[in-house]
Scaffold this active site. Structure first.
Site, PDB file in Angstrom:
ATOM      1  N   GLU A  38       0.848  -1.196   0.000  1.00  0.00           N
ATOM      2  CA  GLU A  38       0.000   0.000   0.000  1.00  0.00           C
ATOM      3  C   GLU A  38       0.885   1.248   0.000  1.00  0.00           C
ATOM      4  O   GLU A  38       1.922   1.290   0.674  1.00  0.00           O
ATOM      5  CB  GLU A  38      -0.879  -0.015   1.253  1.00  0.00           C
ATOM      6  CG  GLU A  38      -1.740   1.224   1.453  1.00  0.00           C
ATOM      7  CD  GLU A  38      -2.450   1.215   2.806  1.00  0.00           C
ATOM      8  OE1 GLU A  38      -3.490   1.888   2.930  1.00  0.00           O
ATOM      9  OE2 GLU A  38      -1.966   0.539   3.738  1.00  0.00           O
ATOM     10  N   LYS A 109      -9.316   2.312  -2.289  1.00  0.00           N
ATOM     11  CA  LYS A 109      -9.582   1.696  -0.988  1.00  0.00           C
ATOM     12  C   LYS A 109     -10.937   2.130  -0.442  1.00  0.00           C
ATOM     13  O   LYS A 109     -11.240   3.322  -0.348  1.00  0.00           O
ATOM     14  CB  LYS A 109      -8.465   2.084  -0.012  1.00  0.00           C
ATOM     15  CG  LYS A 109      -8.530   1.427   1.350  1.00  0.00           C
ATOM     16  CD  LYS A 109      -7.305   1.820   2.164  1.00  0.00           C
ATOM     17  CE  LYS A 109      -7.282   1.182   3.533  1.00  0.00           C
ATOM     18  NZ  LYS A 109      -6.060   1.544   4.292  1.00  0.00           N
ATOM     19  N   CYS A 143      -5.101  -2.889   2.368  1.00  0.00           N
ATOM     20  CA  CYS A 143      -4.883  -2.838   3.813  1.00  0.00           C
ATOM     21  C   CYS A 143      -6.156  -3.112   4.622  1.00  0.00           C
ATOM     22  O   CYS A 143      -6.630  -4.228   4.679  1.00  0.00           O
ATOM     23  CB  CYS A 143      -4.234  -1.523   4.191  1.00  0.00           C
ATOM     24  SG  CYS A 143      -3.280  -1.654   5.750  1.00  0.00           S
ATOM     25  N   VAL A 170      -0.430  -2.391  10.673  1.00  0.00           N
ATOM     26  CA  VAL A 170       0.100  -2.108  12.011  1.00  0.00           C
ATOM     27  C   VAL A 170      -0.621  -2.939  13.078  1.00  0.00           C
ATOM     28  O   VAL A 170      -0.091  -3.133  14.173  1.00  0.00           O
ATOM     29  CB  VAL A 170       0.001  -0.606  12.361  1.00  0.00           C
ATOM     30  CG1 VAL A 170       0.915   0.215  11.460  1.00  0.00           C
ATOM     31  CG2 VAL A 170      -1.442  -0.102  12.256  1.00  0.00           C
TER      32      VAL A 170
END
Length: 267
Positions: A38, A109, A143, A170
């Site tokens: 990404e 996205k 993501c 993350v």
């Protein structure tokens, strides 16, 4: 089909250097299809609109797109990469695919994560990420889209053999979730994540790496670690994803019809 990913740490705010890396890795991969993370051309954290003005580009009317298109045609390697897209004065967290025959497309996205909502417009069409290549069908997600199994299932119903997941992860759960999605949808999944840390103002992220390719049975075909830049390319028999039988009595497309109070159109 030879398919791979390149896990790395993009240079924050240096579009030209990141594009050069993508070009060189595409040439080096000797694959049929290579996937990058990404926002691979810009880095993740967005300090202000000027950052996006400098690091975004439009498709197809930009020199950056022309550079990538030329690379794909020269190498005969299809390419999927995340990038900040500028379209009609708006910015999107997007993924671009380019195929050796010149076909291309952009998926925007849909599920923006945290402060991405301050900088990007959300996409609204999961079908934009579907493309056919070498007789198989691929579907792109970006993501945080992974957090929504409905999107994966929808792409499965549309006949996708493999999900291509461009990521800057993350949170700690995605790689396990994508493995489960492979099993319950009987499809291949490829997650290309980034590594390293990135700071901007008061914001700091540590990215989890662990890029992977998973089979419809949940087998890890290829995996990277948490910290290292790595290129992995594997020969994959995508026809395995066409078998939706779990056993001689259970087929996921047939059995799921029992759940819905209406006729569901699959494929």
């Amino acid at each position: 089909m030879k398919i791979g990913f390149f896990q790395f740490k993009p240079y924050h705010g240096d579009k030209e250097k990141n594009l050069e890396i993508i070009k060189e890795i595409t040439k080096k991969s000797k694959s049929e299809l290579i996937v990058f993370p990404e926002l691979a051309t810009s880095g993740y954290l967005v300090p202000d609109k000027n950052f996006l003005e400098k690091n975004s580009f439009s498709v197809p009317e930009s020199k950056e797109f022309e550079v990538l298109l030329k690379t794909v045609k020269e190498t005969r390697t299809g390419l999927v990469t995340g990038f900040p897209e500028k379209n009609n004065g708006k910015f999107y967290n997007s993924a671009l695919y380019i195929l050796p025959d010149g076909k291309y497309g952009v998926y925007r996205k849909i599920h923006l994560f945290y402060k991405e909502k301050l900088h990007f417009e959300k996409g609204n069409n999961p079908l934009d990420g579907i493309f056919e290549y070498n007789g198989f069908k691929f579907g792109i997600i970006v993501c945080f889209d992974w957090f929504f199994p409905e999107q994966i299932r929808y792409l499965t119903f549309k006949g996708v053999n493999m999900i291509l997941h461009c990521a800057n992860l993350v949170l700690p759960w995605s790689q396990r979730a994508m493995r489960i999605y492979s099993v319950i949808n009987r499809i291949f999944t490829l997650t290309c994540n980034r590594i390293g840390e990135e700071s901007c103002g008061n914001e700091k992220y540590i990215f989890t790496g662990k890029s992977q390719i998973v089979s419809p049975s949940g087998k890890i075909i290829a995996r990277a670690n948490s910290n290292n830049e790595i290129l992995r390319v594997k020969e994959i028999n995508l026809k395995e994803s066409e078998d939706k039988n779990i056993n001689e009595y259970n087929n996921i497309f047939e059995d799921i019809k029992n759940f819905f109070p209406y006729n569901i159109k699959i494929l």
